[in-house]
Design an enzyme around this catalytic site. Structure first.
Site, PDB file in Angstrom:
ATOM      1  N   ARG A  58     -11.517  -3.699  -4.640  1.00 12.84           N
ATOM      2  CA  ARG A  58     -10.906  -3.195  -3.407  1.00 12.84           C
ATOM      3  C   ARG A  58      -9.372  -3.262  -3.428  1.00 12.84           C
ATOM      4  NH1 ARG A  58     -15.989  -4.853  -2.531  1.00 12.84           N
ATOM      5  NH2 ARG A  58     -15.300  -6.350  -4.082  1.00 12.84           N
ATOM      6  N   THR A  59      -8.828  -4.425  -3.756  1.00 12.37           N
ATOM      7  CA  THR A  59      -7.384  -4.622  -3.604  1.00 12.37           C
ATOM      8  C   THR A  59      -6.588  -3.745  -4.570  1.00 12.37           C
ATOM      9  OG1 THR A  59      -7.933  -6.899  -3.057  1.00 12.37           O
ATOM     10  CG2 THR A  59      -5.608  -6.415  -3.427  1.00 12.37           C
ATOM     11  N   LYS A  86      -2.317 -11.689 -26.010  1.00 15.56           N
ATOM     12  CA  LYS A  86      -1.642 -12.122 -27.247  1.00 15.56           C
ATOM     13  C   LYS A  86      -0.773 -13.347 -26.985  1.00 15.56           C
ATOM     14  CE  LYS A  86      -1.291  -7.253 -28.504  1.00 15.56           C
ATOM     15  NZ  LYS A  86      -0.329  -6.140 -28.459  1.00 15.56           N
ATOM     16  N   ARG A 108      -1.940  -9.961  -8.770  1.00 16.06           N
ATOM     17  CA  ARG A 108      -3.019 -10.933  -8.500  1.00 16.06           C
ATOM     18  C   ARG A 108      -3.033 -11.911  -9.660  1.00 16.06           C
ATOM     19  NH1 ARG A 108      -9.080  -9.661  -6.526  1.00 16.06           N
ATOM     20  NH2 ARG A 108      -7.885  -9.519  -4.596  1.00 16.06           N
ATOM     21  N   HIS A 136      -4.027 -14.538   0.425  1.00 17.25           N
ATOM     22  CA  HIS A 136      -4.346 -13.129   0.126  1.00 17.25           C
ATOM     23  C   HIS A 136      -3.860 -12.354   1.358  1.00 17.25           C
ATOM     24  CE1 HIS A 136      -6.255  -9.579  -1.236  1.00 17.25           C
ATOM     25  NE2 HIS A 136      -7.469 -10.026  -1.506  1.00 17.25           N
TER      26      HIS A 136
HETATM   27  N1   CP Z   1     -11.380  -8.584  -0.930  1.00 13.83           N
HETATM   28  C1   CP Z   1     -10.956  -8.497  -2.198  1.00 13.83           C
HETATM   29  O1   CP Z   1      -9.923  -9.085  -2.555  1.00 13.83           O
HETATM   30  O2   CP Z   1     -11.744  -7.754  -3.013  1.00 13.83           O
HETATM   31  P1   CP Z   1     -11.421  -7.457  -4.550  1.00 13.83           P
HETATM   32  O3   CP Z   1     -11.528  -8.780  -5.271  1.00 13.83           O
HETATM   33  O4   CP Z   1     -12.456  -6.471  -4.997  1.00 13.83           O
HETATM   34  O5   CP Z   1     -10.027  -6.932  -4.628  1.00 13.83           O
END
Ligand code: CP
Length: 310
Positions: A58-59, A86, A108, A136
């Site tokens: 999603r993100t 590496k 991320r 998040h």
């Molecule tokens: N909610 C969320 O962070 O989903 P993803 O891990 O798929 O990005």
């Protein structure tokens, strides 16, 4: 009021006015996502690098779509197919990417605090797409936008958050954001997954029984058990977890009649959420995903110095 931050690392850092500005902008920009031609020239000439050291559906997808809908150039880097395998350090990766003159790095990373480290070392904007068990922020914002659209406000809402609170960056961003906006947060989960002193974060109540948290709630937010961030087994069995902390139609019946069910995804059906609840009329899970695009458009827009939009 404009947005004064170069980076968006944590909802803990944002005021009520700043969160309201981001939500208002997301509401305005969401109209673009309903058009036949879903593109505006707002960020033409800007470059966004999505640097993902952890898995995401999603993100990552919605940050890419958000950048493209604002006409920015979006580049995706996944750690597993980059020179990270590496042995390249985060600092070297960042400096090499910076040499290509991006305007925003969306990252991320599994390490809590990695974004703060990066933001201090690069001149471009850094947006946190999830760091370890810390925060998040884009998820917290899209969660609040979904609630605000449904109830017209955040102030005074009772929000139950159920599950693995200790390892959930979503829980932390939701708690910081919602309490800043005046919501009441009720938490429930196994004692091994409930951080000591979490009540000190604000208007937060820890409940021993999930029924107490769900009782008369406006929103029931279910969380996945973050097995990837647990160092040891914290549960006797998934079956027992599901029995005490899973949301089924009977427990949902304790919430207000117009309550919504939320989940950041990915869902473990039959563990924290019965399939019949995940897919019921009260489920706002796919609305959350839809709002994720507009919220991320707003975040990209404001770190680039965008003015408030009508
Ligand atoms: N909610 C969320 O962070 O989903 P993803 O891990 O798929 O990005």
């Amino acid at each position: 009021m404009g947005f004064r931050h170069k980076d968006i690392i944590a909802l803990k850092d944002l005021t009520k006015e700043e969160i309201t500005l981001l939500l208002d902008t997301a509401d305005s920009l969401s109209e673009i996502n309903q058009r036949d031609i879903k593109k505006v020239p707002t960020l033409r000439g800007k470059t966004v690098i999505n640097l993902f050291y952890e898995a995401s559906t999603r993100t990552r997808t919605s940050f890419e779509i958000a950048a493209k809908r604002l006409s920015a150039d979006a580049v995706n880097i996944t750690a597993s197919t980059s020179s990270v395998v590496k042995g390249e350090t985060l600092s070297d990766t960042a400096n090499n990417l910076l040499a290509m003159k991006p305007d925003i790095i969306v990252m991320r990373h599994a390490v809590s605090g990695a974004h703060e480290y990066l933001a201090k070392r690069v001149s471009c904007s850094v947006i946190n797409a999830g760091d370890g068990a810390h925060e998040h922020p884009s998820q917290g914002l899209l969660d609040m936008l979904t609630m605000r659209q449904k109830f017209g406000k955040l102030d005074g809402l009772k929000v139950a958050i159920i599950g693995d609170i200790t390892h959930s960056r979503v829980a932390r961003s939701d708690i910081y954001g919602l309490t800043t906006m005046g919501s009441q947060v009720f938490l429930a989960g196994p004692p091994t997954m409930m951080p000591v002193g979490i009540e000190r974060l604000g208007n937060v109540t820890v409940c021993k029984d999930m029924r107490e948290a769900v009782d008369k709630a406006d929103v029931v937010m279910m969380l996945r058990i973050q097995l990837e961030r647990q160092g040891k087994t914290l549960l006797p069995s998934m079956r027992e977890y599901s029995r005490y902390f899973g949301l089924n139609p009977e427990v949902l019946g304790l919430a207000k009649k117009n309550a919504i069910v939320m989940h950041p995804g990915p869902i473990n059906r039959g563990v924290e959420l019965a399939s019949s609840v995940a897919d019921c009329d009260q489920s706002a899970i796919l609305t959350q995903v839809e709002n994720g695009v507009a919220v991320r458009m707003a975040m990209l827009y404001h770190v680039c110095g965008g003015e408030p939009v009508e």
